[in-house]
Design an enzyme around this catalytic site. Structure first.
Site, PDB file in Angstrom:
ATOM      1  CG  ASP A   1      82.852  22.095  62.600  1.00  0.00           C
ATOM      2  OD1 ASP A   1      81.729  22.217  62.108  1.00  0.00           O
ATOM      3  OD2 ASP A   1      83.151  22.501  63.734  1.00  0.00           O
TER       4      ASP A   1
ATOM      5  NE  ARG B   1      87.187  23.436  62.856  1.00  0.00           N
ATOM      6  CZ  ARG B   1      87.062  24.512  63.623  1.00  0.00           C
ATOM      7  NH1 ARG B   1      87.695  25.615  63.299  1.00  0.00           N
ATOM      8  NH2 ARG B   1      86.322  24.488  64.712  1.00  0.00           N
TER       9      ARG B   1
ATOM     10  NE  ARG C   1      79.680  28.444  64.569  1.00  0.00           N
ATOM     11  CZ  ARG C   1      79.787  27.575  65.573  1.00  0.00           C
ATOM     12  NH1 ARG C   1      79.987  27.998  66.813  1.00  0.00           N
ATOM     13  NH2 ARG C   1      79.660  26.277  65.332  1.00  0.00           N
TER      14      ARG C   1
ATOM     15  CE  LYS D   1      77.947  23.316  63.061  1.00  0.00           C
ATOM     16  NZ  LYS D   1      79.364  22.934  63.023  1.00  0.00           N
ATOM     17  CG  HIS D   2      75.324  23.515  67.586  1.00  0.00           C
ATOM     18  ND1 HIS D   2      75.392  24.730  66.922  1.00  0.00           N
ATOM     19  CD2 HIS D   2      76.562  22.968  67.467  1.00  0.00           C
ATOM     20  CE1 HIS D   2      76.613  24.917  66.448  1.00  0.00           C
ATOM     21  NE2 HIS D   2      77.355  23.865  66.763  1.00  0.00           N
TER      22      HIS D   2
ATOM     23  CG  HIS E   1      83.737  25.382  72.194  1.00  0.00           C
ATOM     24  ND1 HIS E   1      82.705  26.071  71.605  1.00  0.00           N
ATOM     25  CD2 HIS E   1      84.234  24.535  71.249  1.00  0.00           C
ATOM     26  CE1 HIS E   1      82.580  25.657  70.347  1.00  0.00           C
ATOM     27  NE2 HIS E   1      83.487  24.733  70.108  1.00  0.00           N
TER      28      HIS E   1
ATOM     29  CG  ASP F   1      79.328  20.331  69.234  1.00  0.00           C
ATOM     30  OD1 ASP F   1      80.348  20.119  68.555  1.00  0.00           O
ATOM     31  OD2 ASP F   1      78.875  21.480  69.427  1.00  0.00           O
TER      32      ASP F   1
END
Length: 549
Positions: free
Chosen positions: A128, A136, A196, A226-227, A239, A312
């Site tokens: 990711d 990451r 983002r 995404k998303h 989340h 996701d």
């Protein structure tokens, strides 16, 4: 291929990476019949069809257990656990995080090779890596992220950033990236998207998005938009909860759909679903990840997406809370998802999907379709022709000086001078005091550009205040600096500048990373002219606003 140590942004488009992988020892033609891709004179689409002609027959010969395994992309703690997942569950992919990368570039390349060697079919090894706020792989060349790219207004910058990132990922054996973000950031209070996103203008986001997809493709890495159907207008984080977006169908088509439509038209490898409820698109109350109306009706049938549909992370509350860990992956597959990302417990999810496939709850045609799409993606990214990464090459490619130069150029193009009411800028020839996040780094960078640095605001001509998603606290921090003229620089969301009315000048850098801080110092000192334009409304200015000296 060895990437030159010095490479300019203009020349980057000429750099390509062989799709067969990154070195010798390739695991060639695993699990598929041998044979060429057809006549060299055939069209690209005809050649692709010829290369993929073996897939339906192969899928028909796979066991049910192997088919179900191909759907899953779990996380893992180390090589031993990952190899056990491969042997027991036949997983189709794995995902890297900082805790399981295997060290630096060479170590990660060796781990990728070990994982690929353990698998009968080549793995989609993903990460990711959005750059900016979500990163990451800590060793790759750092770019300032999507909103900074949106501020440049240059699709070529988005393409270059993605190509550099993709080249470095592929060098360590990563062949799928769960990026770029296609969301249009409509809500300034959005807690999960923000910088983002490329911005708030759907058309501008679409241009930057498709350029990034092209950059990843040229590096041999599968991109994931995404998303879907769009996470940009929410003040809830999926989340930790289940956001509800109240866009009507017409509003969705105007605001959220254009970037995804552009990505599909550009042939994006994968689209990731969002754990959000959009009643205007599906009144069931199910999150989009579990909605056949959204994934199949809109993404497959309306937009015509032929690549993978990826969920996701299934660990997120927005996916799990309604149906639980066993039913959720089954519902996602039946809704149209092909790749199940990070189930909380792989054993539970695998057994549930296998049971549903045996009983017919998941129709065999739906399962075979998903597996076929996964294998086609692996074929298109060259994984059946080789997956081996060369550790020595990985060390040479990752962080190459030319790649860092591209990051510096992109960051410099992004810095936005929003306003300068008193003509304070540039700061060269003045003495400044710097406070706020990354103050020491910015002060050092300003000093290197010939700007005098004072130990306190009382000894400075100008106070420079950096903010990092401070929101309403920005105003109080400006007041605390006293009567000195204040320059505010937003290192995160530019919406901080909405609370900087008392500042004499404001700038947006969109990132607190090293390249962005260095670029900000150059612009403030006058070494580089500000060229960025706001990609969202901020600081009382509309998108597209930006000043220059």
């Amino acid at each position: 291929m060895r990437v030159p140590r010095s490479i300019t942004l203009a020349a980057l488009a000429a750099v390509t990476v062989p799709l067969a992988g990154c070195g010798g020892g390739a695991t060639a033609d695993r699990g598929r019949p041998s044979g060429g891709p057809g006549s060299p004179a055939a069209s690209p689409s005809a050649q692709a069809a010829a290369r993929e002609a073996w897939i339906p027959g192969y899928v028909a010969r796979m066991s049910l257990e192997e088919k179900v395994g191909q759907l899953f992309v779990p996380s893992f703690a180390g090589t031993d656990e990952a190899e056990a997942m491969i042997r027991r569950y036949h997983v189709g992919g794995l995902i890297y995080f900082p805790n399981n990368l295997g060290g630096g570039p060479a170590g990660t390349a060796r781990r990728s090779n070990a994982l690929q060697k353990a698998s009968k079919l080549p793995l989609l090894i993903g990460v990711d890596e959005e750059q900016g706020l979500v990163t990451r792989t800590p060793f790759v060349t750092r770019f300032p992220g999507n909103m900074a790219l949106g501020a440049t207004g240059r699709p070529e910058d988005a393409r270059a950033a993605a190509q550099v990132t993709g080249t470095e990922l592929r060098a360590v054996g990563i062949n799928q990236n769960y990026a770029p973000v296609a969301d249009v950031n409509v809500d300034p209070a959005n807690p999960v998207i923000g910088v983002r996103s490329f911005g708030s203008d759907p058309a501008a986001v679409a241009r930057m998005l498709t350029a990034a997809i092209d950059g990843y493709r040229s590096a041999g890495v599968a991109a994931t938009a995404k998303h879907f159907p769009g996470h940009g207008d929410t003040d809830t984080d999926s989340h930790t909860g289940l956001p509800v977006i109240t866009h009507t169908r017409a509003e969705w088509e105007r605001l959220d759909m254009p970037p995804f439509k552009a990505a599909v038209d550009a042939g994006v490898d994968a689209v990731m679903s969002a754990h959000i409820v959009v009643p205007g698109l599906d009144r069931s109350g199910d999150p989009a990840t579990l909605s056949r109306a959204v994934l199949t009706g809109l993404l497959r049938e309306r937009l015509g997406h032929q690549g993978l549909i990826v969920t996701d992370s299934l660990r997120m509350a927005g996916a799990r809370e309604k149906y639980g860990d066993a039913a959720t992956p089954v519902r996602a597959i039946n809704a149209g998802a092909d790749q199940l990302l990070m189930p909380p417990r792989l054993s539970t999810a695998y057994r549930a999907v296998l049971r549903a496939a045996r009983s017919g709850e998941i129709p065999r045609r739906r399962l075979d379709d998903a597996v076929g799409r996964i294998l086609r993606l692996k074929e298109r990214r060259g994984l059946f022709r080789g997956t081996a990464a060369d550790p020595a090459r990985a060390e040479a490619v990752v962080g190459a000086s030319g790649h860092r130069a591209v990051a510096r150029q992109v960051a410099e193009h992004a810095i936005t001078l929003v306003r300068d009411d008193r003509g304070l800028l540039p700061l060269k020839g003045r003495t400044v005091h710097v406070s706020g996040p990354r103050a020491a780094a910015l002060a050092a960078a300003l000093r290197a550009q010939g700007v005098g640095i004072a130990a306190s605001p009382a000894r400075a001509d100008v106070a420079v205040l950096t903010t990092l998603d401070a929101g309403t606290a920005t105003a109080a921090r400006i007041r605390a600096l006293g009567t000195r003229p204040v320059v505010v620089a937003a290192l995160g969301r530019p919406y901080d500048l909405d609370h900087a009315a008392r500042a004499a000048a404001t700038l947006a850098a969109y990132s607190s990373g090293p390249a962005a801080v260095a670029a900000l110092a150059k612009v403030m000192a006058g070494t580089v002219k500000p060229a960025g334009r706001l990609p969202v409304r901020a600081g009382g200015r509309q998108p597209g606003h930006g000043l220059s000296y």
